[in-house]
Design a protein around this motif. Sequence first.
Motif, PDB file in Angstrom:
ATOM      1  N   LEU A  57       0.837  -1.185   0.000  1.00 30.36           N
ATOM      2  CA  LEU A  57       0.000   0.000   0.000  1.00 30.36           C
ATOM      3  C   LEU A  57       0.876   1.240   0.000  1.00 30.36           C
ATOM      4  CD1 LEU A  57      -2.641  -1.094   2.652  1.00 30.36           C
ATOM      5  CD2 LEU A  57      -2.898  -1.060   0.179  1.00 30.36           C
ATOM      6  N   PRO A  58       0.449   2.293  -0.717  1.00 27.31           N
ATOM      7  CA  PRO A  58       1.245   3.523  -0.688  1.00 27.31           C
ATOM      8  C   PRO A  58       1.221   4.142   0.706  1.00 27.31           C
ATOM      9  CG  PRO A  58      -0.799   3.850  -1.881  1.00 27.31           C
ATOM     10  CD  PRO A  58      -0.716   2.392  -1.560  1.00 27.31           C
ATOM     11  N   VAL A  59       2.386   4.577   1.156  1.00 25.41           N
ATOM     12  CA  VAL A  59       2.508   5.170   2.486  1.00 25.41           C
ATOM     13  C   VAL A  59       2.833   6.648   2.328  1.00 25.41           C
ATOM     14  CG1 VAL A  59       3.771   5.117   4.672  1.00 25.41           C
ATOM     15  CG2 VAL A  59       3.300   2.989   3.438  1.00 25.41           C
ATOM     16  N   GLN A  60       2.022   7.487   2.939  1.00 23.58           N
ATOM     17  CA  GLN A  60       2.253   8.936   2.882  1.00 23.58           C
ATOM     18  C   GLN A  60       3.346   9.304   3.897  1.00 23.58           C
ATOM     19  OE1 GLN A  60       0.825  11.032   0.773  1.00 23.58           O
ATOM     20  NE2 GLN A  60      -0.485   9.464  -0.133  1.00 23.58           N
ATOM     21  N   PRO A  61       4.295  10.155   3.518  1.00 22.29           N
ATOM     22  CA  PRO A  61       5.296  10.581   4.493  1.00 22.29           C
ATOM     23  C   PRO A  61       4.618  11.472   5.556  1.00 22.29           C
ATOM     24  CG  PRO A  61       5.575  11.743   2.415  1.00 22.29           C
ATOM     25  CD  PRO A  61       4.516  10.708   2.188  1.00 22.29           C
ATOM     26  N   PRO A  62       5.136  11.459   6.763  1.00 21.15           N
ATOM     27  CA  PRO A  62       4.513  12.274   7.812  1.00 21.15           C
ATOM     28  C   PRO A  62       4.637  13.776   7.474  1.00 21.15           C
ATOM     29  CG  PRO A  62       6.569  11.290   8.580  1.00 21.15           C
ATOM     30  CD  PRO A  62       6.292  10.723   7.238  1.00 21.15           C
ATOM     31  N   ALA A  63       3.607  14.518   7.847  1.00 25.75           N
ATOM     32  CA  ALA A  63       3.586  15.946   7.578  1.00 25.75           C
ATOM     33  C   ALA A  63       4.536  16.663   8.531  1.00 25.75           C
ATOM     34  CB  ALA A  63       2.185  16.499   7.742  1.00 25.75           C
ATOM     35  N   LEU A  64       5.330  17.567   7.994  1.00 26.44           N
ATOM     36  CA  LEU A  64       6.250  18.365   8.820  1.00 26.44           C
ATOM     37  C   LEU A  64       5.497  19.601   9.281  1.00 26.44           C
ATOM     38  CD1 LEU A  64       9.469  18.076   6.668  1.00 26.44           C
ATOM     39  CD2 LEU A  64       8.857  16.768   8.699  1.00 26.44           C
TER      40      LEU A  64
END
Length: 65
Positions: A57-64
């Motif tokens: 599954l595509p994983v979104q990078p954490p928001a900075l």
Amino acid sequence: MTVSPFARINSSRSPLLYAAIAAVLLALIVVAGAAIATHNSTGDRAHSAPAGQSYQLPVQPPALV
């Protein structure tokens, strides 16, 4: 001396009790037979990936912040 309701049921020889137990067992047998008859036994695994393949599954990078 008092006798518990469970002991009374256990010692009774009521035909109605036997009929009720037989009806419950018959219903379980019929339902199990229907479940087996309608079960899809083609060997396909409906909720897993085919053998030898994997999906990520595509994983979104954490928001900075």
